[in-house]
Design a protein around this motif. Structure first.
Motif, PDB file in Angstrom:
ATOM      1  N   LEU A  37     -10.230 -13.459  35.195  1.00 35.40           N
ATOM      2  CA  LEU A  37      -8.788 -13.596  35.457  1.00 35.40           C
ATOM      3  C   LEU A  37      -7.999 -12.444  34.836  1.00 35.40           C
ATOM      4  CD1 LEU A  37      -8.322 -17.450  34.946  1.00 35.40           C
ATOM      5  CD2 LEU A  37      -8.123 -16.172  37.106  1.00 35.40           C
ATOM      6  N   HIS A  38      -8.328 -12.077  33.599  1.00 38.70           N
ATOM      7  CA  HIS A  38      -7.652 -10.959  32.937  1.00 38.70           C
ATOM      8  C   HIS A  38      -7.918  -9.656  33.686  1.00 38.70           C
ATOM      9  CE1 HIS A  38      -7.482 -13.202  28.810  1.00 38.70           C
ATOM     10  NE2 HIS A  38      -6.529 -13.575  29.634  1.00 38.70           N
ATOM     11  N   THR A  39      -9.142  -9.498  34.183  1.00 37.58           N
ATOM     12  CA  THR A  39      -9.482  -8.290  34.936  1.00 37.58           C
ATOM     13  C   THR A  39      -8.635  -8.185  36.201  1.00 37.58           C
ATOM     14  OG1 THR A  39     -11.766  -8.425  34.138  1.00 37.58           O
ATOM     15  CG2 THR A  39     -11.365  -7.016  36.047  1.00 37.58           C
ATOM     16  N   GLU A  40      -8.528  -9.286  36.932  1.00 34.90           N
ATOM     17  CA  GLU A  40      -7.728  -9.292  38.155  1.00 34.90           C
ATOM     18  C   GLU A  40      -6.251  -9.024  37.854  1.00 34.90           C
ATOM     19  OE1 GLU A  40      -8.844 -13.170  39.685  1.00 34.90           O
ATOM     20  OE2 GLU A  40     -10.067 -12.230  41.248  1.00 34.90           O
ATOM     21  N   ASP A  41      -5.742  -9.618  36.754  1.00 38.86           N
ATOM     22  CA  ASP A  41      -4.340  -9.409  36.362  1.00 38.86           C
ATOM     23  C   ASP A  41      -4.081  -7.946  36.031  1.00 38.86           C
ATOM     24  OD1 ASP A  41      -3.919 -12.594  34.622  1.00 38.86           O
ATOM     25  OD2 ASP A  41      -3.720 -12.033  36.745  1.00 38.86           O
ATOM     26  N   GLU A  42      -4.977  -7.326  35.274  1.00 40.35           N
ATOM     27  CA  GLU A  42      -4.781  -5.939  34.868  1.00 40.35           C
ATOM     28  C   GLU A  42      -4.899  -4.974  36.041  1.00 40.35           C
ATOM     29  OE1 GLU A  42      -6.528  -6.489  30.323  1.00 40.35           O
ATOM     30  OE2 GLU A  42      -7.244  -4.842  31.584  1.00 40.35           O
ATOM     31  N   LEU A  43      -5.795  -5.284  36.969  1.00 39.49           N
ATOM     32  CA  LEU A  43      -5.976  -4.407  38.137  1.00 39.49           C
ATOM     33  C   LEU A  43      -4.937  -4.671  39.220  1.00 39.49           C
ATOM     34  CD1 LEU A  43      -9.869  -4.483  38.598  1.00 39.49           C
ATOM     35  CD2 LEU A  43      -8.500  -2.633  37.629  1.00 39.49           C
ATOM     36  N   GLY A  44      -4.372  -5.870  39.220  1.00 37.35           N
ATOM     37  CA  GLY A  44      -3.453  -6.241  40.281  1.00 37.35           C
ATOM     38  C   GLY A  44      -4.177  -6.465  41.594  1.00 37.35           C
ATOM     39  N   LEU A  45      -5.445  -6.889  41.499  1.00 35.32           N
ATOM     40  CA  LEU A  45      -6.281  -7.093  42.678  1.00 35.32           C
ATOM     41  C   LEU A  45      -6.931  -8.470  42.611  1.00 35.32           C
ATOM     42  CD1 LEU A  45      -8.166  -3.666  42.747  1.00 35.32           C
ATOM     43  CD2 LEU A  45      -6.318  -4.352  44.282  1.00 35.32           C
ATOM     44  N   THR A  46      -7.164  -9.048  43.781  1.00 39.92           N
ATOM     45  CA  THR A  46      -7.920 -10.297  43.846  1.00 39.92           C
ATOM     46  C   THR A  46      -9.373  -9.952  44.131  1.00 39.92           C
ATOM     47  OG1 THR A  46      -5.997 -11.514  44.686  1.00 39.92           O
ATOM     48  CG2 THR A  46      -8.164 -12.508  45.028  1.00 39.92           C
ATOM     49  N   LEU A  47     -10.211 -10.182  43.125  1.00 42.26           N
ATOM     50  CA  LEU A  47     -11.629  -9.846  43.262  1.00 42.26           C
ATOM     51  C   LEU A  47     -12.452 -11.017  43.771  1.00 42.26           C
ATOM     52  CD1 LEU A  47     -12.109  -7.870  39.924  1.00 42.26           C
ATOM     53  CD2 LEU A  47     -11.673  -6.938  42.214  1.00 42.26           C
ATOM     54  N   PHE A  48     -11.985 -12.245  43.447  1.00 43.94           N
ATOM     55  CA  PHE A  48     -12.730 -13.427  43.861  1.00 43.94           C
ATOM     56  C   PHE A  48     -11.763 -14.495  44.349  1.00 43.94           C
ATOM     57  CE2 PHE A  48     -16.783 -12.059  42.285  1.00 43.94           C
ATOM     58  CZ  PHE A  48     -16.474 -11.232  41.222  1.00 43.94           C
ATOM     59  N   GLU A  49     -12.172 -15.190  45.374  1.00 49.96           N
ATOM     60  CA  GLU A  49     -11.417 -16.334  45.875  1.00 49.96           C
ATOM     61  C   GLU A  49     -12.147 -17.610  45.483  1.00 49.96           C
ATOM     62  OE1 GLU A  49      -9.418 -14.413  49.886  1.00 49.96           O
ATOM     63  OE2 GLU A  49     -11.351 -15.425  50.038  1.00 49.96           O
ATOM     64  N   ARG A  50     -11.393 -18.588  45.058  1.00 46.59           N
ATOM     65  CA  ARG A  50     -11.980 -19.864  44.650  1.00 46.59           C
ATOM     66  C   ARG A  50     -11.805 -20.861  45.793  1.00 46.59           C
ATOM     67  NH1 ARG A  50     -10.133 -16.589  41.227  1.00 46.59           N
ATOM     68  NH2 ARG A  50     -11.130 -16.277  39.185  1.00 46.59           N
ATOM     69  N   ILE A  51     -12.924 -21.166  46.445  1.00 45.03           N
ATOM     70  CA  ILE A  51     -12.920 -22.053  47.610  1.00 45.03           C
ATOM     71  C   ILE A  51     -13.816 -23.253  47.317  1.00 45.03           C
ATOM     72  CG2 ILE A  51     -13.418 -22.245  50.073  1.00 45.03           C
ATOM     73  CD1 ILE A  51     -13.066 -19.207  50.262  1.00 45.03           C
ATOM     74  N   LYS A  52     -13.218 -24.435  47.329  1.00 39.84           N
ATOM     75  CA  LYS A  52     -13.945 -25.676  47.064  1.00 39.84           C
ATOM     76  C   LYS A  52     -14.746 -25.586  45.763  1.00 39.84           C
ATOM     77  CE  LYS A  52     -14.332 -27.051  51.910  1.00 39.84           C
ATOM     78  NZ  LYS A  52     -15.256 -27.423  53.015  1.00 39.84           N
ATOM     79  N   GLY A  53     -14.092 -25.023  44.752  1.00 40.01           N
ATOM     80  CA  GLY A  53     -14.700 -24.962  43.430  1.00 40.01           C
ATOM     81  C   GLY A  53     -15.713 -23.858  43.233  1.00 40.01           C
TER      82      GLY A  53
END
Length: 297
Positions: A37-53
């Motif tokens: 989560l911190h990595t995505e926040d710092e990059l401003g990118l969505t690296l992973f999508e959470r689908i059905k857990g």
């Protein structure tokens, strides 16, 4: 992306799940998820999508992953080199080889090298060609000895020579009465050999095409040493490199393979890295040892 974030990202991409990646890194799942989560926040990118857990890598993650692995491999090489310096192992030669060179002429080369460079530590690996290429590029090793002459823009490829392929059989097999073998002779046998997308596989496919038959091993291997237990137990007949010391293994008969099909023996080094005198000394010993080995084949 910091080193720890890079390590976690690569681990998740390799493992496919947070659970497996956390286990590989020996950290808790919540801790790993927080780093992502911190990595995505710092990059401003969505690296992973959470689908059905479950976590699913995005197209952006797949785009970044090859470069991330390359950078991470470089960091790992740097870390290991720093440990070598810390432990006073400045005089260190790092090399790798595929199994046939490692089990045939390299022991003699290393013995000669040790006579002249007894104070230099030697780190040796046995690895497949693809891994060795990446290890040379990342700086994890300086010298690789392989049975491949595939070109690469960042590698120096020195061809030492060629070795023939041979047919190996269980010593009790009926075909041991033959002094020579062709693929046609093996048409009714369970064939054990290389995958078609390898260099030896490609060369055997060309031989098969000229003979008007199909090259389709029932048992496929990546490394020639893998055929040994199959042949010893009578599971089939193998066509493999002739560099391995097949005669030294119990229960094995070796026969000439026709038409003569050669495999290259090469040394791989990094174009951008200057070799130390110790590395050059090892190269000289390898060349000499291979020349002596070929004279015996």
């Amino acid at each position: 992306m910091r080193a720890r974030q890079l390590e976690v990202f690569c681990a998740v991409m390799r493992a496919g799940t947070v659970t497996a990646a956390a286990r590989d890194l020996n950290i808790s799942q919540p801790a790993l998820s927080q780093i992502l989560l911190h990595t995505e926040d710092e990059l401003g990118l969505t690296l992973f999508e959470r689908i059905k857990g479950r976590l699913h890598a995005t197209e952006i993650a797949h785009e970044l992953y090859p470069e991330a692995e390359r950078v991470f491999a470089g960091l790992e090489a740097l870390r290991r080199h720093a440990i070598d310096l810390r432990d006073g192992r400045v005089g260190l030669v790092r090399m790798a080889a595929s199994a046939p060179p490692a089990m045939s002429f390299l022991p003699d080369a290393i013995a000669e090298f040790r006579q002249d460079y007894s104070s230099v530590a030697l780190r040796s690996h046995i690895a497949p060609v693809a891994s060795m290429t990446q290890m040379v590029l990342s700086g994890d090793i300086s010298i690789a000895v392989s049975l491949s002459d595939a070109a690469h823009p960042s590698l120096n490829i020195e061809k030492l020579g060629e070795v023939p392929m041979v047919c190996i059989l269980n010593e009790g097999h009926r075909l041991t009465a033959h002094k020579e073998m062709t693929l046609s002779d093996l048409a009714d046998e369970t064939l054990i050999s290389y995958r078609a997308n390898t260099l030896p596989g490609h060369r055997l496919m060309r031989v098969a095409q000229k003979e008007g038959i199909e090259f389709s091993p029932e048992i496929e291997v990546d490394a020639s040493i893998s055929v040994l237990p199959f042949v010893q137990n009578g599971l089939g007949v193998a066509v493999v490199d002739g560099l391995m010391p097949w005669h030294s293994f119990p229960g094995i008969a070796v026969r000439r393979f026709l038409p003569e099909t050669q495999l290259p023996v090469t040394i791989l080094t990094n174009r951008e890295h200057q070799l130390s005198p110790a590395h050059e000394g090892l190269l000289a010993a390898i060349r000499k040892s291979f020349k002596n080995k070929v004279a015996q084949l």
